[in-house]
Design a protein around this motif. Structure first.
Motif, PDB file in Angstrom:
ATOM      1  N   ARG A   1      67.342  39.387  35.300  1.00  0.00           N
ATOM      2  CA  ARG A   1      67.335  37.959  35.819  1.00  0.00           C
ATOM      3  C   ARG A   1      66.030  37.698  36.608  1.00  0.00           C
ATOM      4  O   ARG A   1      65.596  36.544  36.465  1.00  0.00           O
ATOM      5  CB  ARG A   1      68.619  37.444  36.499  1.00  0.00           C
ATOM      6  N   GLU A   2      65.811  38.585  37.460  1.00  0.00           N
ATOM      7  CA  GLU A   2      64.550  38.166  38.456  1.00  0.00           C
ATOM      8  C   GLU A   2      63.293  38.013  37.543  1.00  0.00           C
ATOM      9  O   GLU A   2      62.365  37.243  37.813  1.00  0.00           O
ATOM     10  CB  GLU A   2      64.240  39.234  39.487  1.00  0.00           C
ATOM     11  N   ASP A   3      63.023  38.620  36.504  1.00  0.00           N
ATOM     12  CA  ASP A   3      62.084  38.844  35.446  1.00  0.00           C
ATOM     13  C   ASP A   3      61.856  37.269  34.810  1.00  0.00           C
ATOM     14  O   ASP A   3      60.931  36.763  34.769  1.00  0.00           O
ATOM     15  CB  ASP A   3      62.082  39.785  34.379  1.00  0.00           C
ATOM     16  N   VAL A   4      63.147  36.941  34.432  1.00  0.00           N
ATOM     17  CA  VAL A   4      63.047  35.672  33.773  1.00  0.00           C
ATOM     18  C   VAL A   4      62.848  34.333  34.824  1.00  0.00           C
ATOM     19  O   VAL A   4      61.978  33.566  34.238  1.00  0.00           O
ATOM     20  CB  VAL A   4      64.743  35.428  32.845  1.00  0.00           C
ATOM     21  N   ALA A   5      63.654  34.530  35.738  1.00  0.00           N
ATOM     22  CA  ALA A   5      63.449  33.623  36.852  1.00  0.00           C
ATOM     23  C   ALA A   5      61.982  33.395  37.302  1.00  0.00           C
ATOM     24  O   ALA A   5      61.541  32.212  37.901  1.00  0.00           O
ATOM     25  CB  ALA A   5      64.397  33.888  38.071  1.00  0.00           C
ATOM     26  N   ALA A   6      61.230  34.438  37.272  1.00  0.00           N
ATOM     27  CA  ALA A   6      59.891  34.367  37.895  1.00  0.00           C
ATOM     28  C   ALA A   6      59.054  33.140  37.180  1.00  0.00           C
ATOM     29  O   ALA A   6      57.803  32.866  37.603  1.00  0.00           O
ATOM     30  CB  ALA A   6      59.245  35.687  37.717  1.00  0.00           C
ATOM     31  N   GLU A   7      59.323  32.877  35.990  1.00  0.00           N
ATOM     32  CA  GLU A   7      58.823  31.991  35.181  1.00  0.00           C
ATOM     33  C   GLU A   7      59.074  30.492  35.382  1.00  0.00           C
ATOM     34  O   GLU A   7      58.408  29.556  34.750  1.00  0.00           O
ATOM     35  CB  GLU A   7      58.662  32.399  33.552  1.00  0.00           C
ATOM     36  N   PHE A   8      60.239  30.277  36.242  1.00  0.00           N
ATOM     37  CA  PHE A   8      60.839  29.126  36.526  1.00  0.00           C
ATOM     38  C   PHE A   8      61.135  28.777  37.858  1.00  0.00           C
ATOM     39  O   PHE A   8      61.110  29.592  38.681  1.00  0.00           O
ATOM     40  CB  PHE A   8      61.996  28.857  35.630  1.00  0.00           C
ATOM     41  N   ASP A   9      61.281  27.493  38.002  1.00  0.00           N
ATOM     42  CA  ASP A   9      61.818  26.992  39.638  1.00  0.00           C
ATOM     43  C   ASP A   9      63.170  27.138  39.675  1.00  0.00           C
ATOM     44  O   ASP A   9      63.490  27.824  40.903  1.00  0.00           O
ATOM     45  CB  ASP A   9      61.520  25.494  39.739  1.00  0.00           C
ATOM     46  N   HIS A  10      64.222  26.936  38.825  1.00  0.00           N
ATOM     47  CA  HIS A  10      65.482  27.246  38.809  1.00  0.00           C
ATOM     48  C   HIS A  10      66.200  28.068  37.673  1.00  0.00           C
ATOM     49  O   HIS A  10      67.018  28.841  38.061  1.00  0.00           O
ATOM     50  CB  HIS A  10      66.036  25.880  39.109  1.00  0.00           C
ATOM     51  N   PHE A  11      65.649  28.103  36.681  1.00  0.00           N
ATOM     52  CA  PHE A  11      66.215  28.694  35.642  1.00  0.00           C
ATOM     53  C   PHE A  11      65.813  30.311  35.697  1.00  0.00           C
ATOM     54  O   PHE A  11      64.934  30.557  35.824  1.00  0.00           O
ATOM     55  CB  PHE A  11      65.764  28.168  34.207  1.00  0.00           C
ATOM     56  N   PRO A  12      66.786  31.033  35.046  1.00  0.00           N
ATOM     57  CA  PRO A  12      68.334  30.790  34.807  1.00  0.00           C
ATOM     58  C   PRO A  12      69.334  31.027  36.010  1.00  0.00           C
ATOM     59  O   PRO A  12      68.918  31.925  37.011  1.00  0.00           O
ATOM     60  CB  PRO A  12      68.821  31.719  33.761  1.00  0.00           C
ATOM     61  N   SER A  13      70.216  30.314  36.314  1.00  0.00           N
ATOM     62  CA  SER A  13      71.066  30.521  37.255  1.00  0.00           C
ATOM     63  C   SER A  13      71.923  31.916  37.042  1.00  0.00           C
ATOM     64  O   SER A  13      71.704  32.374  36.166  1.00  0.00           O
ATOM     65  CB  SER A  13      72.154  29.575  37.466  1.00  0.00           C
ATOM     66  N   PRO A  14      72.278  32.620  38.184  1.00  0.00           N
ATOM     67  CA  PRO A  14      73.139  33.854  37.799  1.00  0.00           C
ATOM     68  C   PRO A  14      74.105  33.621  37.003  1.00  0.00           C
ATOM     69  O   PRO A  14      74.394  34.504  35.969  1.00  0.00           O
ATOM     70  CB  PRO A  14      73.666  34.289  39.218  1.00  0.00           C
ATOM     71  N   ALA A  15      74.805  32.496  36.641  1.00  0.00           N
ATOM     72  CA  ALA A  15      75.920  32.474  35.850  1.00  0.00           C
ATOM     73  C   ALA A  15      75.312  32.327  34.422  1.00  0.00           C
ATOM     74  O   ALA A  15      75.988  32.824  33.342  1.00  0.00           O
ATOM     75  CB  ALA A  15      76.806  31.195  36.213  1.00  0.00           C
ATOM     76  N   VAL A  16      74.131  31.513  34.321  1.00  0.00           N
ATOM     77  CA  VAL A  16      73.413  31.461  32.987  1.00  0.00           C
ATOM     78  C   VAL A  16      73.207  32.933  32.394  1.00  0.00           C
ATOM     79  O   VAL A  16      73.209  33.097  31.518  1.00  0.00           O
ATOM     80  CB  VAL A  16      72.340  30.469  33.049  1.00  0.00           C
ATOM     81  N   HIS A  17      72.296  33.639  33.575  1.00  0.00           N
ATOM     82  CA  HIS A  17      71.776  34.741  32.805  1.00  0.00           C
ATOM     83  C   HIS A  17      73.018  35.597  32.532  1.00  0.00           C
ATOM     84  O   HIS A  17      73.059  36.353  31.381  1.00  0.00           O
ATOM     85  CB  HIS A  17      71.208  35.534  34.311  1.00  0.00           C
ATOM     86  N   ALA A  18      74.198  35.766  33.210  1.00  0.00           N
ATOM     87  CA  ALA A  18      75.396  36.580  32.763  1.00  0.00           C
ATOM     88  C   ALA A  18      75.949  36.064  31.589  1.00  0.00           C
ATOM     89  O   ALA A  18      76.549  36.954  30.624  1.00  0.00           O
ATOM     90  CB  ALA A  18      76.346  36.318  33.914  1.00  0.00           C
ATOM     91  N   ALA A  19      75.879  34.812  31.343  1.00  0.00           N
ATOM     92  CA  ALA A  19      76.459  34.329  30.011  1.00  0.00           C
ATOM     93  C   ALA A  19      75.660  34.774  28.777  1.00  0.00           C
ATOM     94  O   ALA A  19      76.108  35.345  27.850  1.00  0.00           O
ATOM     95  CB  ALA A  19      76.475  32.792  30.007  1.00  0.00           C
ATOM     96  N   PHE A  20      74.187  34.820  29.014  1.00  0.00           N
ATOM     97  CA  PHE A  20      73.353  35.219  27.954  1.00  0.00           C
ATOM     98  C   PHE A  20      73.588  36.768  27.831  1.00  0.00           C
ATOM     99  O   PHE A  20      73.670  37.250  26.819  1.00  0.00           O
ATOM    100  CB  PHE A  20      71.994  34.925  28.141  1.00  0.00           C
ATOM    101  N   ALA A  21      73.869  37.340  28.820  1.00  0.00           N
ATOM    102  CA  ALA A  21      73.882  38.950  28.803  1.00  0.00           C
ATOM    103  C   ALA A  21      75.275  39.481  27.871  1.00  0.00           C
ATOM    104  O   ALA A  21      75.362  40.452  27.439  1.00  0.00           O
ATOM    105  CB  ALA A  21      73.981  39.594  30.257  1.00  0.00           C
ATOM    106  N   ALA A  22      76.319  38.436  28.161  1.00  0.00           N
ATOM    107  CA  ALA A  22      77.583  38.781  27.535  1.00  0.00           C
ATOM    108  C   ALA A  22      77.673  38.342  26.008  1.00  0.00           C
ATOM    109  O   ALA A  22      78.618  38.719  25.383  1.00  0.00           O
ATOM    110  CB  ALA A  22      78.609  38.103  28.306  1.00  0.00           C
ATOM    111  N   LEU A  23      76.382  37.974  25.319  1.00  0.00           N
ATOM    112  CA  LEU A  23      76.561  37.317  24.046  1.00  0.00           C
ATOM    113  C   LEU A  23      76.939  38.390  23.108  1.00  0.00           C
ATOM    114  O   LEU A  23      77.867  38.554  22.187  1.00  0.00           O
ATOM    115  CB  LEU A  23      75.154  36.934  23.497  1.00  0.00           C
ATOM    116  N   GLY A  24      76.430  39.570  23.376  1.00  0.00           N
ATOM    117  CA  GLY A  24      76.849  40.899  22.374  1.00  0.00           C
ATOM    118  C   GLY A  24      78.228  41.386  22.582  1.00  0.00           C
ATOM    119  O   GLY A  24      78.746  42.021  21.616  1.00  0.00           O
TER     120      GLY A  24
END
Length: 641
Positions: free
Chosen positions: A375-398
Motif C-alpha cells: 500500500r505504501e508504494d501505491v500511496a506514494a503517488e497520491f495524496d489519499h489513494f488508496p485507503s487501507p480498506a481500498v488496498h485490502a479490497a484490491f488485494a483480495a480480488l484473487g
C-alpha cells in the motif's frame, strides 16, 4: 493547479488521438499502412485469380452513381455525428467514457476488414486465440492463476458489456450449485465420485468442491466403455437443472428452494435483469445494507446466518469494485471472509466481484512480475489513494470466484467490450453447448486449443474478433501493471483527488449562494457533488435546482455543441437508503429537512467521472477542473438571479 506531474516521459501523449486531434498523423499513418497491408493479403491469397472487378468499372455509370450515393450518405452521417457527445475533451466529466486508446482503436480498425467471428476457430483462427489470451491477461491483473499449464488456471472471455458478464457469472454459479444434486439424482455409483450425504449438502457445496466433483466424474466417465459412458452421461444430463429447468429441478427436490443472490444496495441494475432472465426472480435478489455507499460486511454475515438457519440457499454474494454512482469500493476482503466462514459451516456460496468500473485500476496494484504492490508504494503517488480498506479490497480480488471487468470503461477501448473472468476454468465445462455445424470435435485437453471452441461457453454466439484484437494489442502496448496501464490510471486518480479538493473549496466559495458538499469521499475517480440553494430546506426543490443546473451541462442535439462549456451527469441519492447518521450528515451539510413518510426522498446530485488524462493540462498551464468549478459558480449565480 496541481503541481504533481506524473513522470511518464511522454508515453500518455502517444496513447490518444488527443483533445485537439494532435495525433491525427500517427493514426492516419497506422490506418493507411495496415489497410494497404490488408489489400496485399487479398491480392496474394491466390494471385493466379484474375481481378473480378475490372479497372474500367470505375468509369461506368452505375459505379459512379453508387459511389455518389455512398459518399452522400457518408457525408450526411459524418455531419450528423458532429452532434455526438465530445467524450474526447477534458471538458467532458459526465459518464464512464473518455477518449479511446490509439493502440486499441488502430487494432480494431486493422482487424475489421478481416471480419473474424470469435464463435470458433473456423471463423476466427487468429482472434479467437487472442480473446483467450486477453482473458489470461486480465486474470493476471486480478491475481488469478494465469498459467494454462496449471489445472486450476483461470479463464476469461469478452462480452458485449458488463451486463452479459454478470449474467455469465450467474449461469456458472447456478450450474456449479446444481450439478452435485444432479449426480445424486442420477444415482452415480460411489466409486465414481464422493457424493454428499443428502441434497441439502450437495446444493451447498463450496464452488471448489463442486469443481472437484466434476473432475472426479469426468475422470470416472472417461474410464468407462463407450456404451456405458454414453448411458451415464445421458443419465446425469437428464437430471441437470439446465435440462429440467428451474421449476422441474425444484419439483424433483422439494426440500430445496430457489437460491438467493445477496448484492449491495448500490449494485448495478443488470443484476435485476439477470435474475429475471435466469428465472430466479427479482424477489431472490436481496439488498445487503450499506454504510458510506459501501457494503456493510457485518450485515452480510448476519444475512448469511439468517439464510442458513432458514435453509435458504445463497447462490452468490456480489461485491462491487467501483459503484456506478459513486465509484465506491466494497470490502472484497471482508466479503470473501464471510463466504469462507459460511463454507466452513457447510453453507456454500460464491463471491462475484462486479468490477466493470474499477477493474482496470487493479493494474496500479501490480508489479511487472504480477506480484501485489504494498500500500505504501501505491500511496506514494497520491495524496489519499488508496485507503487501507481500498488496498485490502484490491488485494483480495484473487479470492473471488469470478469478476466482471469492462475494457470499454477504464480500459479506454471502443464499445462494446466487457469481460467475464473466472478463477478456475474447469467449471466452465458445465456451460458448454454443442452445435455440429460450428463445433466439429471433442474439446481437446490442451487449455488454449480447448477454448478455440469459444462459442460453446459464451452467452453470445457470434462475437467480434476485432474487439479481442483491440484488447490484446492494448494490453501488450500498455501492460496491466503499474508501469504500463497504471500510468494512465495514475493521471485519472490524481485528477480525481484534485477535483475533490477543488470541490471542497468550491463549497466555501459559493456559501453565500448555495450549500454544497461531496456526500461521500471518493474511493476512485468518480466524484459527486450535492447542492442546495441557500435558504431552501425542501428536498424536491433542491433536486429541481440541480436538474436546472444540469440542463446547461448536457448534450442537446438541437443546439451546437460549442455553446456548452462543460458536460456532466446526474444521479439520485435516496435518503431512505442511508443509515440515520449518514442521512443526518448529508441533509445537515445541505441544510435540508428530513423527508417525511411517503414524501419524495430522491435527492438529485451532480456526478463527475474523471477519466480524461488532460483534465490538468500541464503543457499549457490549464486546469479544466478549475475552469469547470468557475463555470459552475457562474451558472449558480445566474440561476439565483
Amino acid at each position: 493547479m496541481d503541481s504533481r506531474a506524473p513522470d511518464d516521459h511522454g508515453l500518455i501523449d502517444a496513447c490518444f488521438l488527443g483533445p485537439y486531434g494532435e495525433n491525427d498523423t500517427l493514426l492516419e499513418k497506422l490506418v493507411v499502412e495496415f489497410l494497404r497491408d490488408h489489400v496485399y493479403w487479398r491480392r496474394n491469397f491466390h494471385p493466379e485469380d484474375p481481378p473480378a472487378i475490372p479497372t474500367a468499372a470505375a468509369q461506368r455509370p452505375g459505379y459512379l452513381a453508387m459511389e455518389a450515393r455512398m459518399r452522400r450518405e457518408l457525408h450526411q452521417l459524418s455531419a450528423a455525428l458532429k452532434h455526438s457527445v465530445p467524450f474526447h475533451s477534458p471538458r467532458y466529466v459526465g459518464h464512464m467514457v473518455s477518449d479511446l486508446l490509439l493502440p486499441g482503436l488502430a487494432a480494431q480498425l486493422l482487424t475489421l476488414p478481416y471480419n473474424p467471428n470469435n464463435v470458433s476457430e473456423d471463423a476466427a483462427p487468429v482472434t479467437v486465440d487472442l480473446e483467450v489470451q486477453v482473458g489470461l491477461q486480465l486474470a493476471r491483473m486480478l491475481g488469478f492463476p494465469h498459467d494454462p499449464a496449471q489445472p486450476d488456471c483461470a479463464f476469461g472471455h469478452l462480452t458485449s458489456g458488463g451486463t452479459s458478464a454478470n449474467l455469465q457469472a450467474l449461469r456458472l454459479a447456478l450450474a456449479l450449485k446444481a450439478f452435485p444434486v444432479a449426480l445424486r439424482a442420477a444415482r452415480v455409483p460411489g466409486e465414481a465420485v464422493n457424493l454428499p450425504e443428502d441434497d441439502w449438502q450437495a446444493f451447498n457445496l463450496a464452488p471448489a468442491d463442486a469443481i472437484a466433483l466434476l473432475g472426479q466424474w469426468n475422470a470416472w466417465l472417461a474410464a468407462q466403455p463407450p456404451a456405458e459412458r454414453r448411458t451415464w452421461r445421458e443419465r446425469v444430463h437428464a437430471q441437470r437443472l439446465e435440462q429440467r429447468g428451474l421449476h422441474g429441478f425444484l419439483q424433483a427436490h422439494l426440500h430445496l428452494r430457489v437460491p438467493m443472490v445477496l448484492a449491495p444496495a448500490t449494485a448495478h441494475y443488470s443484476w435485476s435483469k439477470g435474475m429475471k432472465l435466469l428465472g430466479l426472480g427479482r424477489d431472490q435478489l436481496q439488498a445487503v445494507p450499506q454504510h458510506d455507499m459501501r457494503l456493510d460486511p457485518d450485515a452480510l454475515e448476519d444475512m448469511l446466518l439468517a439464510c442458513e438457519r432458514g435453509r435458504q440457499p445463497v447462490l452468490m454474494v456480489v461485491g462491487v469494485l467501483g459503484t456506478t454512482e459513486y465509484g465506491s469500493i466494497d470490502p472484497i476482503d471482508r466479503i470473501c471472509a464471510a463466504r469462507d466462514a459460511a463454507i466452513a459451516r457447510g453453507f456454500g456460496t460464491c463471491v462475484h466481484v462486479d468490477a466493470a468500473w474499477g477493474g482496470y485500476l487493479a493494474a496500479l496494484f501490480r508489479n511487472p512480475d504480477g506480484s501485489l504492490r504494498a500500500r505504501e508504494d501505491v500511496a506514494a503517488e497520491f495524496d489519499h489513494f488508496p485507503s487501507p480498506a481500498v488496498h485490502a479490497a484490491f488485494a483480495a480480488l484473487g479470492r473471488a470466484e469470478s469478476v466482471t471487468v469492462d475494457p470499454h470503461k477504464l480500459g479506454y477501448l471502443p464499445y462494446g467490450a466487457g469481460a467475464f473472468v473466472c478463477r478456475d476454468h474447469r467449471g466452465m465445462r458445465l456451460l458448454a453447448e454443442s452445435a455440429d455445424y460450428v463445433f466439429h470435435s471433442e474439446a481437446p485437453a490442451d487449455y488454449l486449443a480447448h477454448y478455440r471452441h469459444l462459442g460453446q461457453y459464451t452467452i453470445e454466439g457470434s462475437k467480434p474478433g476485432a474487439a479481442a484484437a483491440a484488447a490484446y494489442v492494448t494490453h501488450k502496448v500498455l501492460p496491466l501493471d503499474h508501469t504500463g496501464f497504471g500510468q494512465l490510471q495514475r493521471h485519472s486518480l490524481q485528477a480525481a483527488e484534485a477535483f475533490h479538493a477543488r470541490a471542497l473549496r468550491f463549497a466555501e466559495d459559493i456559501a453565500d449562494l448555495a450549500h454544497a458538499c461531496v456526500p461521500f469521499a471518493p474511493d476512485t475517480n468518480l466524484v459527486c457533488l450535492a447542492l442546495n440553494p441557500r435558504g431552501n430546506h425542501d428536498l424536491p426543490a433542491a433536486s429541481a435546482f440541480v436538474r436546472k443546473l444540469h440542463e446547461g451541462l448536457r448534450c442537446d442535439p438541437k443546439q451546437p455543441l460549442q455553446i456548452r462549456e462543460f458536460f456532466g451527469s446526474v444521479t439520485t441519492l435516496r435518503i431512505a437508503a442511508l443509515d440515520r447518521a449518514e442521512a443526518a450528515r448529508v441533509l445537515g451539510a445541505l441544510r435540508l429537512a428530513q423527508p417525511g413518510d411517503g414524501e419524495d426522498d430522491a435527492l438529485v446530485i451532480l456526478r463527475h467521472t474523471l477519466m480524461n488524462p488532460y483534465l490538468i493540462d500541464r503543457e499549457n498551464g490549464i486546469s479544466y477542473i478549475d475552469l469547470y468549478f468557475d463555470h459552475l459558480a457562474e451558472r449558480i449565480r445566474a440561476l439565483r438571479g
